[in-house]
Design an enzyme around this catalytic site. Structure first.
Site, PDB file in Angstrom:
ATOM      1  CE  LYS A  57      95.483 143.662  71.692  1.00  0.00           C
ATOM      2  NZ  LYS A  57      94.852 143.950  73.021  1.00  0.00           N
TER       3      LYS A  57
ATOM      4  CE  LYS B  76      99.831 138.048  78.798  1.00  0.00           C
ATOM      5  NZ  LYS B  76      98.785 138.714  77.822  1.00  0.00           N
TER       6      LYS B  76
ATOM      7  CD1 TRP C 190     109.877 145.904  81.992  1.00  0.00           C
ATOM      8  CD2 TRP C 190     110.638 145.136  79.957  1.00  0.00           C
ATOM      9  NE1 TRP C 190     109.445 146.959  80.634  1.00  0.00           N
ATOM     10  CE2 TRP C 190     109.800 146.174  79.649  1.00  0.00           C
ATOM     11  CE3 TRP C 190     111.451 144.505  79.009  1.00  0.00           C
ATOM     12  CZ2 TRP C 190     109.985 146.749  78.494  1.00  0.00           C
ATOM     13  CZ3 TRP C 190     111.548 144.988  77.947  1.00  0.00           C
ATOM     14  CH2 TRP C 190     110.602 146.036  77.680  1.00  0.00           C
TER      15      TRP C 190
ATOM     16  CD  GLU D 218      91.390 144.775  73.011  1.00  0.00           C
ATOM     17  OE1 GLU D 218      91.590 145.865  73.825  1.00  0.00           O
ATOM     18  OE2 GLU D 218      92.116 143.633  72.844  1.00  0.00           O
TER      19      GLU D 218
ATOM     20  NE  ARG E 157     107.066 137.186  85.102  1.00  0.00           N
ATOM     21  CZ  ARG E 157     105.917 137.647  85.671  1.00  0.00           C
ATOM     22  NH1 ARG E 157     104.865 136.918  85.296  1.00  0.00           N
ATOM     23  NH2 ARG E 157     105.800 138.380  86.917  1.00  0.00           N
TER      24      ARG E 157
ATOM     25  CD  GLU F 175      98.776 145.992  72.711  1.00  0.00           C
ATOM     26  OE1 GLU F 175      99.129 146.300  73.938  1.00  0.00           O
ATOM     27  OE2 GLU F 175      97.527 145.381  72.612  1.00  0.00           O
TER      28      GLU F 175
ATOM     29  CB  CYS G 187     112.239 140.452  86.178  1.00  0.00           C
ATOM     30  SG  CYS G 187     112.595 142.231  86.213  1.00  0.00           S
TER      31      CYS G 187
ATOM     32  CG  ASN H 278     108.954 140.180  89.202  1.00  0.00           C
ATOM     33  OD1 ASN H 278     109.137 141.209  88.592  1.00  0.00           O
ATOM     34  ND2 ASN H 278     107.836 139.300  89.233  1.00  0.00           N
ATOM     35  N   GLY H 279     110.119 142.549  91.116  1.00  0.00           N
ATOM     36  CA  GLY H 279     109.323 143.544  91.981  1.00  0.00           C
ATOM     37  C   GLY H 279     110.075 144.968  92.010  1.00  0.00           C
TER      38      GLY H 279
ATOM     39  CG  HIS I 166      81.288 166.274  66.885  1.00  0.00           C
ATOM     40  ND1 HIS I 166      80.467 167.272  66.565  1.00  0.00           N
ATOM     41  CD2 HIS I 166      80.728 165.084  66.880  1.00  0.00           C
ATOM     42  CE1 HIS I 166      79.318 166.740  66.533  1.00  0.00           C
ATOM     43  NE2 HIS I 166      79.304 165.620  66.695  1.00  0.00           N
TER      44      HIS I 166
END
Ligand code: F6R
Length: 589
Positions: A472, A584, A73, A468, A27, A475, A2, A99-100, A491
């Site tokens: 991208k 994030k 969040w 990578e 966030r 997501e 958050c 936040n936590g 295979h």
């Protein structure tokens, strides 16, 4: 994850908090709220994105020059107005944003329940306001009661607290980010600097167990481990608000992709002494691990190929979340290089903690200075990429690659050559991020936007780029994308190739022959071949020219696919800056 922000000073708090919240929205964005104080406490909160809530409630229209705010969040408790922060005690006198995760929340709640506290929400946060209330009832003042409440919390927190009867703003952190801003006319506290950057560049990085008490008289910081007042220095940050704003771009994602023309150069502007020290640590280590999560892990993997090729050195590359399985290999001679944009990823922090417990030296490569990782590592190298606001990692990835490549050159004694090569890449990145390239990739995105699956292949370093690139695309566009080493698709998974299945093929001059023959195998089963390659080839249905850059290929070749992922999201009507289900920094295991 958050975002929290608080302000005490001479200005009206609500507009400052509202603007700050918008900068923290990356966030978390399922609900938000603001509390301010004048003659009493005023609270507005609602479910939804900040702009939508503002249209409904007018968040800037609450009086007072002291306030706190939160963008959520959800972790404990569903997405409801009642669960949105700020949370208050039984009488609505004490307001908290957090936040936590409070791990002993149930235990604390049970004991508060038995003293007849009335809880309104399902959140872990609400216990904080009730704990403070409970202790104040016993005769403690607000400050002492808050410290006592914090001492009983297990887990992680960045909190900001205010009380209806006093002009005091209390901020505290343990395991979650919190930075203070020292302005001419007041103080800020926030999860991240951009939240208050337009008002001050002078910041104080709070340490774990620090409690800051801000009032009209000044700022005082205590550390609750020994209850002593501590002196934390004021740092002046070097980047400015323009770097934290979208400017001419429609989305942060595109802005941050475009910034790579500068950020790759910034990544290699390092104090040579720091690089020399890391090089010595690498040379003296017996066993080296590169660890990270998500995109940062992909950068570690690419780096291991670079170190193998250039330095003939074996590196163990491990996902931070899998690191516990390697504990028995760690000794005081092991070097761990932990990579993280945010410096707050829980899996990375846990891995670093376990490495330190075994006596290993830990060096981190981090973008957010003052983050938990910079403090827990023995030393760190800054990515210098400026704030990365979009949830997706783009510029931080190429900065990580640039830094690893510089280290690899430095290890061979070719620091200056490496720095020059990486600096010169701006020229290539400029072409790759130009409007011409973006339009060309948009054409490709138009062709791919309706697809459900796509595959990506590459060999050697290009395999790591494929991984990578797949991340991208997945997501941000929600298209299923899967990466394979060039020789592996046949295979088994080649069974999924049918007429029109797109396959992105990353080519370097070094492995052109083999990867093109893999592309031919796919094309002969009906696949639609997209080549990211220095040269065109008749097997390509669509060619994206990426000049040959040897060890720097991963930096060059990912950029067109970052743009493709962005264009796919936009064409599919999605918000590239805020993909669903993602935050994030992932501060839970
Ligand atoms: C991908 C992405 C995530 C992060 C991962 C690690 O675009 O953003 O996969 O790379 O959560 O985050 P940091 O680097 O902050 O440790």
């Amino acid at each position: 994850m958050c975002g929290i922000i608080g302000y005490i000073g001479k200005q009206e708090a609500a507009p400052l908090l509202f603007n700050g919240l918008k900068r923290l929205e990356y966030r978390g964005y399922d609900s938000a709220g603001i509390a301010t104080l004048d003659s009493g406490l005023h609270i507005k909160k609602e479910v939804g994105r900040i702009d939508d809530i503002h249209s409904k409630l007018n968040l800037t229209d609450i009086p007072g020059t002291l306030g706190i705010a939160h963008t959520r969040w959800a972790t404990h408790g569903g997405v409801t107005k009642t669960n949105a922060h700020p949370h208050v005690d039984c009488n609505g006198n004490i307001a908290v944003v957090h936040n936590g995760i409070i791990e002993n929340y149930q235990e604390l709640r049970n004991s508060l329940d038995s003293s007849n506290h009335q809880f309104k929400s399902e959140t872990d946060t609400e216990i904080i306001s009730h704990l403070i209330e409970d202790t104040m009832k016993k005769g403690y003042n607000f400050e002492d009661a808050t410290i006592s409440a914090l001492k009983s919390l297990e887990g992680s927190y960045a909190v900001m607290v205010m009380n209806k009867d006093e002009r005091k703003l209390i901020a505290a952190r343990k395991g979650s980010p919190l930075v203070l801003g020292v302005a001419n006319d007041g103080y800020f506290g926030a999860s991240d600097i951009p939240a208050f950057l337009e008002h001050t560049k002078d910041v104080v990085y709070m340490h774990d167990f620090d409690v800051a008490v801000m009032s009209d008289e000044g700022l005082k910081i205590l550390n609750i481990l020994d209850n002593k007042q501590v002196d934390r220095k004021i740092d002046t940050i070097e980047w400015d608000i323009a770097q934290a704003e979208k400017g001419e771009f429609q989305h942060f994602m595109l802005k941050e992709i475009s910034e790579q023309v500068d950020t790759v150069q910034m990544a290699v502007q390092q104090d040579k002494k720091i690089i020399d020290d890391v090089v010595n640590d690498i040379k003296n280590a017996h066993g080296i691990f590169f660890i990270g999560s998500g995109t940062s892990y992909n950068a570690c993997l690419a780096a291991s190929y670079i170190f193998s090729k250039i330095n003939k050195m074996h590196i163990n590359v491990v996902l931070a979340s899998e690191f516990p399985n390697y504990g028995h290999f760690l000794t005081p001679k092991t070097l761990v290089i932990a990579v993280s944009q945010s410096g707050e990823t829980a899996d990375v922090l846990d891995a670093v903690k376990s490495a330190k417990e075994r006596g290993c030296k830990v060096i981190s490569i981090v973008n957010v200075i003052g983050s938990s990782l910079t403090r827990t590592s023995d030393s760190f190298i800054s990515l210098n990429a400026g704030p990365e606001i979009c949830v997706l990692a783009t510029k931080s990835y190429t900065s990580q690659l640039a830094l690893f490549t510089l280290l690899s050159y430095a290890l061979t004694g070719s620091y200056d050559e490496g720095k020059a090569k990486l600096t010169y890449l701006w020229n290539v990145i400029y072409q790759l991020t130009s409007a011409t390239m973006r339009n060309k990739i948009k054409e490709l995105a138009e062709k791919l936007k309706g697809k459900n699956n796509l595959f990506l292949i590459g060999r050697g370093l290009q395999y790591t780029t494929a991984l990578e690139a797949a991340l991208k695309i997945k997501e941000v566009s929600y298209i299923h994308a899967e990466a394979f080493a060039g020789g592996e698709l046949k295979h088994g998974t080649i069974a999924l190739i049918e007429k029109g299945t797109p396959c992105i093929v990353f080519v370097s001059s070094e492995n052109e022959k083999q990867i093109i023959s893999n592309a031919i195998e796919i094309k002969s089963r009906g696949g639609y071949i997209i080549g990211v390659s220095p040269r065109n080839n008749e097997v390509f249905d669509f060619w994206i020219k990426a000049p040959e850059a040897n060890s720097e290929n991963p930096i060059v070749q990912i950029i067109p696919i970052q743009i493709l992922a962005y264009q796919l999201a936009v064409l599919r009507g999605l918000d590239p800056d805020r993909p669903r289900n993602l935050a994030k920094s992932v501060t839970v295991n």
